[in-house]
Every structure is written in structure tokens, then in C-alpha cells.
Design a protein around this motif. Sequence first.
Motif, PDB file in Angstrom:
ATOM      1  N   THR A 164      -9.783 -11.255   3.726  1.00 53.99           N
ATOM      2  CA  THR A 164      -9.713 -11.135   2.437  1.00 53.99           C
ATOM      3  C   THR A 164     -10.261  -9.643   2.129  1.00 53.99           C
ATOM      4  O   THR A 164     -10.484  -9.335   0.953  1.00 53.99           O
ATOM      5  CB  THR A 164     -10.695 -12.195   1.672  1.00 53.99           C
ATOM      6  N   THR A 166     -10.229  -5.246   2.370  1.00 54.77           N
ATOM      7  CA  THR A 166      -9.086  -4.379   2.609  1.00 54.77           C
ATOM      8  C   THR A 166      -9.580  -3.218   3.410  1.00 54.77           C
ATOM      9  O   THR A 166      -8.560  -2.527   3.845  1.00 54.77           O
ATOM     10  CB  THR A 166      -8.904  -3.938   1.018  1.00 54.77           C
ATOM     11  N   SER A 167     -10.586  -3.039   3.620  1.00 55.70           N
ATOM     12  CA  SER A 167     -10.821  -2.010   4.793  1.00 55.70           C
ATOM     13  C   SER A 167     -12.237  -2.148   5.618  1.00 55.70           C
ATOM     14  O   SER A 167     -13.258  -3.267   5.047  1.00 55.70           O
ATOM     15  CB  SER A 167     -11.092  -0.554   3.929  1.00 55.70           C
ATOM     16  N   THR A 190      -7.530  -0.610   7.546  1.00 58.71           N
ATOM     17  CA  THR A 190      -7.078  -0.551   6.382  1.00 58.71           C
ATOM     18  C   THR A 190      -5.759  -1.543   5.858  1.00 58.71           C
ATOM     19  O   THR A 190      -5.252  -1.745   6.756  1.00 58.71           O
ATOM     20  CB  THR A 190      -6.735   0.652   5.486  1.00 58.71           C
ATOM     21  N   ARG A 191      -6.037  -2.069   4.823  1.00 57.67           N
ATOM     22  CA  ARG A 191      -5.066  -3.299   4.483  1.00 57.67           C
ATOM     23  C   ARG A 191      -4.372  -2.875   3.121  1.00 57.67           C
ATOM     24  O   ARG A 191      -5.130  -3.039   2.149  1.00 57.67           O
ATOM     25  CB  ARG A 191      -5.446  -4.601   4.598  1.00 57.67           C
ATOM     26  N   ALA A 192      -2.985  -2.305   2.905  1.00 57.57           N
ATOM     27  CA  ALA A 192      -2.508  -1.871   1.710  1.00 57.57           C
ATOM     28  C   ALA A 192      -2.181  -3.273   0.713  1.00 57.57           C
ATOM     29  O   ALA A 192      -1.853  -4.360   1.367  1.00 57.57           O
ATOM     30  CB  ALA A 192      -1.390  -1.130   1.713  1.00 57.57           C
ATOM     31  N   ALA A 193      -2.387  -3.131  -0.519  1.00 61.85           N
ATOM     32  CA  ALA A 193      -1.898  -4.292  -1.299  1.00 61.85           C
ATOM     33  C   ALA A 193      -0.516  -4.912  -1.125  1.00 61.85           C
ATOM     34  O   ALA A 193      -0.264  -6.129  -1.215  1.00 61.85           O
ATOM     35  CB  ALA A 193      -1.939  -4.216  -2.862  1.00 61.85           C
ATOM     36  N   TRP A 200      -2.395  -4.868   9.338  1.00 63.74           N
ATOM     37  CA  TRP A 200      -3.419  -3.797   9.065  1.00 63.74           C
ATOM     38  C   TRP A 200      -3.068  -2.494   9.745  1.00 63.74           C
ATOM     39  O   TRP A 200      -2.104  -2.600  10.626  1.00 63.74           O
ATOM     40  CB  TRP A 200      -4.862  -4.225   9.903  1.00 63.74           C
ATOM     41  N   GLU A 256     -15.816 -10.268   1.811  1.00 65.02           N
ATOM     42  CA  GLU A 256     -15.875  -9.059   2.343  1.00 65.02           C
ATOM     43  C   GLU A 256     -16.345  -8.779   3.510  1.00 65.02           C
ATOM     44  O   GLU A 256     -16.627  -7.593   3.850  1.00 65.02           O
ATOM     45  CB  GLU A 256     -16.172  -8.045   0.924  1.00 65.02           C
TER      46      GLU A 256
END
Length: 389
Positions: A164, A166-167, A190-193, A200, A256
Amino acid sequence: MLGAIYVGLSGLTAYSRGLQQISNNVVNMNSLGFKATTVSFGNVAGLNGRSQDGSDGNRGHGVSLDASRRDFRQGELRQTERDLDLAVDGTGLLVLLNGSETLYTRTGSFEVDVDGYIVLAGTNYRLATLDGSGRPVSLSIDASRIDPPVETTRITLSDNLSSTATSFELADIHVYDALGGDHVWRAKFTRAADSAPGEWTVTVTEGTRTIGIRTLRFNAGVIDPTTAELLFEDEPAGLSVTLDLSRNVTSFSSGEVSTLRTAKVDGHATGAVSSVKVNDKGEIEIGYSNSRKVQLGSIALAGFRDPQALELRSGGLFANPAGVEAEYARSGDTRVGAVTSRRLEASNVDLAQQFGDLILIQRGFQASSQVISVSNDMIQQLFGIRGQG
């Protein structure tokens, strides 16, 4: 009556020698590794069971000091602050070599000499280790003073990368080139929307320079085998390093919070000797400035079926002039015990026992001198007899 004087003299001689042994025990109460000797006395019979004048030898001819026996019981092992202060917890003895001469000791302060050998302080006697055939040999650390660099080829990661988040970033990953140069890498996840589920982007950098960018995928929280190993090449540094996520790396939801960590980085920088000590297994162990440790050999311990045959030398050393066979073993062997570092063995002299023996010897000496005094008085009386025409 003259015979009685000689009997008394034998007592004076025997008890004087006994006093010498007791005195030696007492004054060595603080000598490291000293082993006390026992004092005992035995009667002296006539020649072939008869006196010199042909009478029954059962009346005896005095006393003599019996052959002393050394007490090899272990003394107290006292703690010190030096890594090369060594003692033996058990019955074995440390083996010392000097050319063709072999000596043994229970304890001692050791140091590294100019040739890299571990020697008993103040002597040239080298501490022996066991070779492949189990024989004692001297060993120098000179060939191991530098730990050559090893190039990094693999970085192993473990634990969870939150699905969950994003970085996430792993900083201060130290990798080493073939010459031991230290390169500090940073791996950013990192994981883009709009990215696919579980996908990743992994970016590895050194300072402001990008080493490489790779794609990492998870299927329902389990890593995709095709992306379990990501190769990053740094041509300027000559590095080709695999980022290994194949072992215990997952991606489950934990808010997170990610616990992904660097489990292991192979390779290391150049190391110089920072310490020389003996580890818990009785091995000589070198510590390097690059945090590595290397074991060079197991310290030799000698066991003797009859330690009384050993000859005492100065400084708590023992020689084996009778050629009694020694059994050599590693530390931890039940036949010899274990080497302990930062310990020195104290003398095993029992001061209360020595003082008790001292009193007995004093009384024996007094009694023997009284025998001589009474015999002398009787002889004087004999000389004083006058004939009565």
C-alpha cells in the motif's frame, strides 16, 4: 649412643630440606601457574634389613625426605584485560617451541614478536598450533597482516515491501570494487498510480549518478521469479552486482510501513590487522579493520599420563627430559581441557596447609636436635666415669 647422634642428624638434615621445599612453596604463592610440591618423610632402615653392627635393623637409622611430588591441581583462573593472556581450564599444558626445544606451561602472557610469531613474553618460545596431522608447529601471522579486498557481486534483501506504500528507500549500501574501493549505493523503490498491481520501479544511484533502473513485480504479494534477481552494472567502477530478492522478500499490506532491509552484501574492503586474540574454540583469530575475522589455527594442548615425569624450569615452564609421550589435542578435548583468553592461572599453593606443615617440620627439627643433645649428655657422663682402684 653415637648411633643416636647420627639418627638425630638425619632428622636435622631431612627437616632442613623439608623446610626448603615449604619455603619454596610459600614464596611462590603469587607466581603465575606455580604448582606446589608435597613434603613427606620416610624412615631409613639398616643395610639389607640389618644394622651396620650386625644387630636387628628394625630399630632404624633415622629419617629421610621422600621424593617430592608436584601438585598439578588447577589454580584459580584470574581475569585480565589482555587478549593474549592465556590459561588452560583443565589438565593440559600449552606447548612452546624454540627450534628443536619443546617446553610446556600452564599459563602465560603472550605477545606478537617482530617476525609475527606469538611468543611467551620475555622469551623466544613460540606458542604452538596444530597442523593438519595434529602435530605442534609454530605459526606466524605475517602472511595474514592484510586482508585482500573482494569485489561485491550480490546484495541480498529480505522482509516486506508494503503493497500500500508508494515509495521506499534503502540507503547506505556499501559495495566494493576489485581494488577495495568503497561505493555507497542507494536503492529507491517507487510505485506509480497507473502502474500494474504489484509492479515497482527500482532505481539504484551513487550520489547524483544513476547506476540503473529495473522493474520489480509481485504476484499476490509473492515475488515474480522473473524479477527476483535484478542486475545492476556500474561500468566506471567495473561492478556487476545482482540485487537478490529471491529469499523471503514479500509485498503484503502493512500500511505505509515497509520492513525491507539489506540482509547481506558480499565483498569487502582491504583490511589491516586490528586485533590478535584466541577465540572461544581455542583458535588464533585475527580481526581486521574491515570488520572481518579470520581463524589461523587451533592452539596445541599437551596431555601427559604421568605429569610427575616433567622437569620444572624457571618461569613456570616444564621440560620433558624423560621423553614421556605427550598427547596433543585441540582446545575443548576432554583429555586436556580448554584454552581461555584474558585469564592467567594463579599459584595453587594452599597457604594454610603450608603453614601447618611448617609447624610440623619445626617440631620435628626441635625433636631431632633434642635427641642429639640428650645423646651428647649421655656421652659426657660416660666420659666422666672414674675407675675405683
